[in-house]
Scaffold this motif. Structure first.
Motif, PDB file in Angstrom:
ATOM      1  N   GLN A 107       2.061 -13.933  64.849  1.00  0.00           N
ATOM      2  CA  GLN A 107       3.167 -12.983  64.777  1.00  0.00           C
ATOM      3  C   GLN A 107       3.111 -12.026  65.966  1.00  0.00           C
ATOM      4  O   GLN A 107       2.138 -11.294  66.147  1.00  0.00           O
ATOM      5  N   GLY A 111       4.447  -9.154  66.631  1.00  0.00           N
ATOM      6  CA  GLY A 111       4.238  -7.748  66.314  1.00  0.00           C
ATOM      7  C   GLY A 111       2.780  -7.424  66.060  1.00  0.00           C
ATOM      8  O   GLY A 111       2.278  -6.373  66.481  1.00  0.00           O
ATOM      9  N   ARG A 149       1.083  -7.376  69.502  1.00  0.00           N
ATOM     10  CA  ARG A 149       1.468  -6.198  70.283  1.00  0.00           C
ATOM     11  C   ARG A 149       0.740  -4.957  69.798  1.00  0.00           C
ATOM     12  O   ARG A 149       0.256  -4.152  70.596  1.00  0.00           O
ATOM     13  N   ARG A 150       0.663  -4.791  68.485  1.00  0.00           N
ATOM     14  CA  ARG A 150      -0.033  -3.623  67.944  1.00  0.00           C
ATOM     15  C   ARG A 150      -1.530  -3.686  68.233  1.00  0.00           C
ATOM     16  O   ARG A 150      -2.164  -2.658  68.539  1.00  0.00           O
ATOM     17  N   ASP A 194       9.436  -9.221  66.228  1.00  0.00           N
ATOM     18  CA  ASP A 194       8.024  -9.039  65.904  1.00  0.00           C
ATOM     19  C   ASP A 194       7.530 -10.073  64.906  1.00  0.00           C
ATOM     20  O   ASP A 194       6.316 -10.289  64.793  1.00  0.00           O
TER      21      ASP A 194
END
Length: 334
Positions: free
Chosen positions: A70, A72, A75-76, A118
């Motif tokens: 995923q 998102g 990225r986090r 995301d």
């Protein structure tokens, strides 16, 4: 090495965690589940939450290995861990490539457009989602502090997809007394399998050595008939092979590649043949070591020795005994 593994409870992640532990590293897994190997620390976290990794961002990590799909989540993770991690190893996939028509393609092949969202909602977005994940890692850690690993078909003990377990199991447990096995007539189809244990060991070494780059982590390519012969040899199969054409199989509702009522690894479309024939030269130069396919299949057979023939129905791919017998009867009837 102080290693943070984002995952660690599913098949590949758990194998990576065990490999890192066995190599003497200090391993912490971050997961929603709890099935991590003994001797490995576990932090429960939901990576869909913005603050999921906040507590871990207060610790210095030599390396991170991430198996997420995923965008998102990746990225986090990159945002939270870039200040405290030395290197980031991301496990991607050869499904990122825009075309599989070319055989022998290397890491410079064109990739799909990245997924903007995301969250990957459907399986068809798997390749674009992994492209987005790769781009997030490279943007955050830079090419000098990251490794992008693109596995092909992963196999070996524990393969719940059935793609690398069906054939050796079928040859060991024929559906009929003469031992005849239905196979696709696909003499030119290339296949490749990377053993999950070889991939896991290499991911750990990449992290420990801070090796940077983008790599196809794929097995050596071999023709589909050679794969079948290896499986037959391992299983001790002496029955006949009943080869059926792609048109005949499609007319009798037999699916390709994986899933129920399928013949695993079979691909009829030649424009997909590159899936089983990607260059692994760069990965081998970076230390990837591959065990023989026969060893992988022998270990699969040993790991499933307690299952009867009907156990193949739970492996996620292939034909049931009843399905194969019916198809063989239809083929014999013309």
């Amino acid at each position: 090495m102080k290693l943070l593994l984002l995952g660690g409870t599913a098949w590949l992640g758990r194998t990576v965690a065990a490999a890192a532990r066995d190599a003497g590293h200090d391993v912490t897994c971050v997961a929603r589940g709890s099935d991590v190997p003994p001797g490995v620390a576990l932090v429960h976290a939901d990576r869909d939450r913005d603050d999921a990794l906040a507590s871990l961002a207060r610790t210095r990590w030599d390396a991170v290995i991430d198996v997420a799909r995923q965008p998102g989540q990746v990225r986090r993770a990159v945002q939270a861990l870039e200040p405290v991690a030395g290197t980031y190893v991301f496990v991607s996939t050869v499904s990122v490539y825009a075309s599989h028509a070319e055989r022998g393609g290397d890491e410079s092949s064109e990739t799909l457009a990245p997924l903007d969202a995301d969250v990957m909602d459907v399986l068809e977005q798997y390749g674009p989602a992994k492209v987005a994940c790769e781009q997030a890692v490279l943007a955050g850690f830079g090419p000098e502090r990251s490794a992008i690993v693109r596995p092909g078909l992963i196999g070996g003990p524990g393969d719940g997809s059935g793609r690398t377990t069906y054939w050796v199991r079928r040859f060991a447990h024929p559906s009929n007394p003469p031992g005849t096995v239905l196979v696709p007539d696909a003499p030119d189809l290339p296949t490749s399998v990377i053993d999950v244990r070889d991939l896991a060991d290499w991911l750990v070494r990449l992290a420990a050595q801070r090796t940077a780059g983008t790599f196809n982590a794929v097995g050596d390519s071999m023709p589909f008939p050679a794969h079948l012969q290896t499986a037959r040899d391992v299983a001790g199969h002496t029955g006949a092979l009943a080869a059926a054409s792609a048109d005949w199989l499609r007319a009798h509702d037999v699916d390709e590649w994986a899933g129920p009522r399928s013949l695993p690894l079979w691909l009829a479309d030649r424009d997909a043949y590159g899936m089983g024939d990607r260059s692994n030269a760069r990965a081998r130069a970076a230390g990837l070591a591959l065990r023989p396919l026969a060893e992988t299949l022998a270990d699969v057979l040993a790991a499933t020795a307690g299952q009867d023939a009907r156990g193949m129905q739970a492996l996620g791919a292939g034909l049931t005994d009843d399905e194969e017998r019916a198809l063989l009867a239809a083929r014999a009837a013309g």
